[in-house]
Write a protein that holds these residues in place. Structure first.
Motif, PDB file in Angstrom:
ATOM      1  N   ASP A  60       0.744  -1.299   0.050  1.00 46.03           N
ATOM      2  CA  ASP A  60       0.002   0.015   0.119  1.00 46.03           C
ATOM      3  C   ASP A  60       0.755   1.138   0.052  1.00 46.03           C
ATOM      4  OD1 ASP A  60      -2.625  -1.624   0.115  1.00 46.03           O
ATOM      5  OD2 ASP A  60      -2.546  -1.361   2.075  1.00 46.03           O
ATOM      6  N   THR A 108      -3.369   5.203  -0.838  1.00 46.21           N
ATOM      7  CA  THR A 108      -4.394   4.323   0.132  1.00 46.21           C
ATOM      8  C   THR A 108      -4.372   4.981   1.348  1.00 46.21           C
ATOM      9  OG1 THR A 108      -2.805   3.156   1.023  1.00 46.21           O
ATOM     10  CG2 THR A 108      -3.787   2.413  -1.059  1.00 46.21           C
ATOM     11  N   HIS A 109      -3.448   5.823   1.945  1.00 38.61           N
ATOM     12  CA  HIS A 109      -3.574   6.502   3.258  1.00 38.61           C
ATOM     13  C   HIS A 109      -2.751   7.590   3.531  1.00 38.61           C
ATOM     14  CE1 HIS A 109      -0.103   3.659   3.290  1.00 38.61           C
ATOM     15  NE2 HIS A 109       0.378   4.237   4.512  1.00 38.61           N
ATOM     16  N   THR A 142      -7.302   6.384   3.877  1.00 40.11           N
ATOM     17  CA  THR A 142      -7.411   5.842   5.397  1.00 40.11           C
ATOM     18  C   THR A 142      -6.606   6.726   6.216  1.00 40.11           C
ATOM     19  OG1 THR A 142      -7.959   3.385   4.986  1.00 40.11           O
ATOM     20  CG2 THR A 142      -7.123   4.035   6.945  1.00 40.11           C
ATOM     21  N   THR A 250      -5.504  -1.640   4.112  1.00 45.28           N
ATOM     22  CA  THR A 250      -6.942  -1.302   3.828  1.00 45.28           C
ATOM     23  C   THR A 250      -7.865  -2.278   3.900  1.00 45.28           C
ATOM     24  OG1 THR A 250      -6.283  -1.527   1.491  1.00 45.28           O
ATOM     25  CG2 THR A 250      -6.125   0.662   2.167  1.00 45.28           C
ATOM     26  N   THR A 253     -10.251  -1.769   6.995  1.00 45.47           N
ATOM     27  CA  THR A 253     -11.156  -0.606   7.314  1.00 45.47           C
ATOM     28  C   THR A 253     -12.470  -0.814   6.729  1.00 45.47           C
ATOM     29  OG1 THR A 253     -10.258   0.261   5.294  1.00 45.47           O
ATOM     30  CG2 THR A 253      -9.267   0.977   7.139  1.00 45.47           C
TER      31      THR A 253
END
Length: 253
Positions: A60, A108-109, A142, A250, A253
């Motif tokens: 990620d 992603t975050h 996220t 991910t 979540t």
């Protein structure tokens, strides 16, 4: 039933002729990369290279925004307003997001770094401003929360949130993390045992011997710890024969 947890690592923190960390060697062991975006560390070339390295391992890709303080590696607190904190984070998300897009990838975050994280932890106003900024850019990201207060705030926002624990740093009794000015090698066996303890029990021992609740779904390993690859190898070997499953950040979540 297996215990599912992710391993995240701060990386992409080299810049110019300055090399920090062992990103290529670390990536095969982790599931999420928190990549510096040019403020506390990193540069455009390192950002492109680190995104590609992480993507090649199926890791990620997230942004690790910090304060504009390369000389202090983003660990010196700067007096900033909530609006400035928000704009710093939005800027860095945009920079890494563009780099990822050139490789057909998406972020992603988000995980704040160093003194920026400390500011957000100490000031709800700053924290809310940053969360609002992230939502405005991409509400599907996220938020990787470094303490329970930030995690609780993030869960009130449209963002998904994941709480993380630390195994290569020590905790005070109030669950705050002790960040040394200079990282030293850690005992891989001790770190691996802490990893299993947090993953399976949700606890860790503070420097005073107090048992702390750390209900983490992701565990951070710092890429600038001198023996980080040895530590990660010890963790993976320690997980053999356990019910712990390493997963993408991910998926939790």
């Amino acid at each position: 039933m297996p215990v599912r947890i992710s391993i995240n690592c701060d990386m992409g923190e080299s810049f110019g002729t300055y090399t920090k960390g062992s990103d290529a060697e670390v990536c095969p062991y982790i599931t999420a990369a928190n990549i510096a975006a040019g403020f506390h560390a990193g540069d455009p070339h390192v950002m492109h290279e680190t995104v590609a390295t992480a993507a090649a391992e199926g890791v990620d890709i997230g942004v690790h925004p910090g304060l504009p303080d390369k000389l202090g590696f983003g660990r010196r607190e700067i007096d900033i307003t909530p609006t400035e904190a928000r704009e710093y984070v939005v800027y860095q998300i945009g920079a890494l997001r563009a780099v990822a897009a050139t490789q057909g990838l998406a972020l992603t975050h988000v995980k704040p770094h160093g003194a920026l994280y400390a500011i957000l932890s100490d000031s709800e106003q700053h924290a809310r401003a940053v969360l609002e900024g992230i939502v405005e850019v991409d509400p599907t990201l996220t938020y990787l929360a470094t303490d329970i207060q930030l995690y609780d705030l993030a869960t009130e926002s449209p963002l998904d949130a994941v709480f993380e624990g630390y195994v290569d740093l020590d905790y005070r009794d109030d669950r705050s993390v002790i960040i040394p000015k200079r990282k030293e090698a850690r005992d891989p066996t001790v770190v691996a045992d802490r990893f299993v303890e947090i993953a399976t029990e949700g606890t860790v021992e503070s420097v005073s011997g107090t048992t702390l609740d750390i209900p983490a779904d992701s565990i951070c390993i710092h890429g600038d710890t001198p023996n980080v690859v040895e530590i990660l190898d010890a963790i993976h070997r320690r997980l053999d024969g356990t019910d712990i499953e390493l997963v993408s950040l991910t998926t939790q979540t």
